[in-house]
Scaffold this motif. Structure first.
Motif, PDB file in Angstrom:
ATOM      1  N   ARG A 216      52.231  60.990 -16.221  1.00  0.00           N
ATOM      2  CA  ARG A 216      52.625  59.677 -16.732  1.00  0.00           C
ATOM      3  C   ARG A 216      52.480  59.622 -18.248  1.00  0.00           C
ATOM      4  NH1 ARG A 216      48.606  58.537 -13.407  1.00  0.00           N
ATOM      5  NH2 ARG A 216      47.509  57.269 -14.950  1.00  0.00           N
TER       6      ARG A 216
ATOM      7  N   GLU B  75      52.008  56.658 -20.803  1.00  0.00           N
ATOM      8  CA  GLU B  75      51.732  55.221 -20.868  1.00  0.00           C
ATOM      9  C   GLU B  75      51.864  54.719 -22.299  1.00  0.00           C
ATOM     10  OE1 GLU B  75      47.840  55.030 -19.202  1.00  0.00           O
ATOM     11  OE2 GLU B  75      48.530  55.544 -17.170  1.00  0.00           O
TER      12      GLU B  75
ATOM     13  N   GLN C 128      51.526  52.841 -25.799  1.00  0.00           N
ATOM     14  CA  GLN C 128      50.398  52.234 -26.493  1.00  0.00           C
ATOM     15  C   GLN C 128      50.915  51.225 -27.524  1.00  0.00           C
ATOM     16  OE1 GLN C 128      47.091  53.423 -25.403  1.00  0.00           O
ATOM     17  NE2 GLN C 128      48.648  54.042 -23.891  1.00  0.00           N
TER      18      GLN C 128
ATOM     19  N   TYR D 158      52.054  57.264 -27.095  1.00  0.00           N
ATOM     20  CA  TYR D 158      51.896  57.285 -25.641  1.00  0.00           C
ATOM     21  C   TYR D 158      50.620  58.020 -25.283  1.00  0.00           C
ATOM     22  CZ  TYR D 158      56.806  55.840 -25.169  1.00  0.00           C
ATOM     23  OH  TYR D 158      57.983  55.158 -25.233  1.00  0.00           O
TER      24      TYR D 158
ATOM     25  N   PRO E  37      57.977  54.683 -18.759  1.00  0.00           N
ATOM     26  CA  PRO E  37      58.578  53.576 -18.006  1.00  0.00           C
ATOM     27  C   PRO E  37      60.092  53.703 -17.859  1.00  0.00           C
ATOM     28  CG  PRO E  37      56.888  52.743 -19.481  1.00  0.00           C
ATOM     29  CD  PRO E  37      57.047  54.204 -19.795  1.00  0.00           C
TER      30      PRO E  37
END
Length: 543
Positions: free
Chosen positions: A200, A202, A204, A209, A233
């Motif tokens: 993943r 994610e 920030q 990320y 995403p």
């Protein structure tokens, strides 16, 4: 009556070849020199000659040391702090210094002259013969530049990757003049199917990320940064993940272990867990594969070059041995059957080399010539499949020319034999390449146009070639099914190799065409037609 031996000596050593080292790999290789000239790299001949001398002497010698003392992973220091450091024999760093300094990883990017990609390919080919393991980080560093240059904010990374400097220190890139780059694509559950990756990414608040997950093959973990695929995403995306953060702290990933590989011993490959590692996105979210596609042409070319280089070194070792060793009163190389084997290997090696250099020219001109770009698109996959597929059986045949000596580490042949399967597997296995060939043939009309232009350029020169070309076109017109992908790719490779040899006016073109396209050949090496001039072929192969 033999002379008396000194006390305790049981015999005199005789009928042994001298050591192989101390050669100039460029000066020894007529086919390579002609190919570089023909494909536009003549301006770099002096640089190639210098590196050929270095590769055939010092680098050849220390390559044994780099492989004998394999990399070691140190996860913690003496006080218990996590350090995740890979330690190498000093010879590894000497090899990397020589390669980076002479442009093996960056000449095509920091020298703007036409033919720079051709010259860089030849440098890689020469280096790989001396020591193949270091080619892995060198190839990834070279190919990654094409991706990093897509993002202006990563200019420092791209420039330092291309720079002719090597710095093995584990410090932020701001403190370095030159860097190396690795890759983290493959995961346990997916292999070549990178879209099944679960790591993943994610987002920030600052636009960076945090990467959480694993990589089953994390190549060259001692590198300064890594191109990593992860699920953002918006879908599978590409990220640059540094080893050290700008403030000097280690990034949040852990090296779990080094791979215990069949070959490629001088180079470290690892498994890694990403524990919220800081990364910068490269390209758009959901476009990870499209972003790194620029690397594919480069890495496939280097796989082809590596396989051709392994063939070349195995051939040189076999010729050197058989020219200096006798049996039944005759040099091994002069026995007709051995001469057939050696000549067959020499023809195969030349075809692999000149084809790889022709593809290098297409890569060199791809940015300005759509036809060359289309040609590079298809031939990097064709060559990656076929040349790499031939390397292992080729090296094994060369081993047999040395007999038992070819099974002993001092001959270098065991190292080449362990190395030979790697390029078939790395950067997409044979089936992946062949499926990509079918995809390009069926969906990209410009690819067929580029092939037609290349193959038609030598039509009418050789009747066997012309017949093979007609048969190939009939196969392609029949819309091949997936199960035929290997057969089509193999035939396409052979016809393309024949075309390059004809265009080069190689004295070995006729023997290649008769044997590979005209059915005057068996299933094994050493089955050339008896009227081939073996002595002439071998004289050209290693003067």
């Amino acid at each position: 009556m033999t002379s008396a031996l000194p006390a305790f000596e049981t015999h005199q050593v005789s009928n042994q070849p001298p050591p192989f080292g101390g050669r100039n790999l460029w000066a020894d290789d007529v086919a390579l020199a002609e190919a570089v000239q023909r494909e536009g790299g003549a301006a770099f001949a002096g640089q190639l000659a210098r590196y050929g001398g270095l590769a055939g002497d010092e680098l050849y010698r220390i390559g044994f040391d780099a492989n004998r003392d394999r990399p070691r992973l140190r996860t913690h220091d003496a006080q218990g702090h996590r350090i995740d450091t890979v330690e190498f024999h000093p010879a590894y760093h000497q090899l990397m210094t020589a390669a980076k300094t002479h442009g093996v990883a960056g000449l095509s990017w920091h020298d703007g002259r036409p033919g720079a990609h051709v010259a860089r390919a030849a440098l890689s080919y020469l280096h790989h013969q001396a020591e193949a393991g270091t080619s892995c980080p060198l190839t990834m560093t070279h190919a990654a530049v094409a991706v990093l240059r897509q993002d202006p904010s990563l200019a420092a990374w791209a420039d330092k990757a291309a720079a002719p400097h090597y710095d093995p220190r584990d410090v932020p890139i701001a403190d370095k003049a030159g860097i190396t780059l690795g890759m983290g694509m493959t995961e346990k559950q997916g292999g070549s199917d990178v879209r099944s990756n679960t790591t993943r990414a994610e987002p920030q608040a600052d636009g960076s990320y945090a990467l959480v997950g694993h990589k089953w093959f994390f190549s060259a973990p001692m590198s300064d940064g890594f191109l990593v695929l992860a699920q953002a995403p918006g879908g599978l995306s590409c990220f640059l993940m540094p080893r050290r953060l700008a403030d000097g702290h280690r990034n949040a990933f852990r090296l779990m272990r080094l791979k215990d590989k069949l070959g490629d011993w001088s180079n470290a490959s690892s498994e890694v867990e990403l524990c919220g590692a800081w990364a910068q996105r490269v390209g758009e979210e959901g476009r990870g594969v499209a972003t790194i596609i620029g690397m594919v042409m480069m890495t496939r070319l280097d796989c082809m070059l590596g396989a051709a280089a392994e063939m070349r070194m195995a051939l040189a070792q076999a010729l050197h041995h058989t020219r200096h060793r006798s049996s039944f009163g005759t040099r091994l190389s002069e026995h007709p059957l051995m001469a057939n084997v050696l000549a067959d290997l020499a023809i195969e090696s030349e075809a692999a080399t000149v084809f790889a250099m022709r593809v290098a020219r297409a890569v060199d001109q791809a940015g300005a010539d759509p036809q060359q770009a289309a040609f590079a698109r298809i031939t990097t996959a064709v060559g990656k499949y076929w040349v790499c597929k031939r390397a292992a059986v080729f090296v094994n045949e060369a081993q047999e020319c040395l007999g038992g000596a070819g099974y002993v580490e001092e001959s270098m042949l065991p190292r080449l034999y362990r190395q030979a399967p790697l390029n078939s597997i790395w950067e997409g296995s044979g089936n992946i390449q062949c499926l990509d060939v079918l995809r390009a043939l069926s969906r990209e009309p410009q690819v067929l146009q580029a092939l037609d232009a290349e193959l038609d350029a030598v039509a009418g020169v050789d009747a066997i070639y012309d017949a093979a070309l007609r048969a190939l076109r009939m196969q392609l017109a029949a819309t091949p099914e997936q199960a035929q992908a290997r057969r089509i790719t193999e035939r396409l490779a052979l016809v393309l190799q024949a075309a390059v040899l004809l265009r080069a006016q190689s004295p070995n073109a006729s023997a290649f065409i008769r044997s590979r396209l005209g059915a005057e050949h068996g299933m094994a090496f050493g089955t050339l037609p008896a009227d081939v001039d073996f002595a002439a072929v071998l004289s050209r192969a290693l003067p």
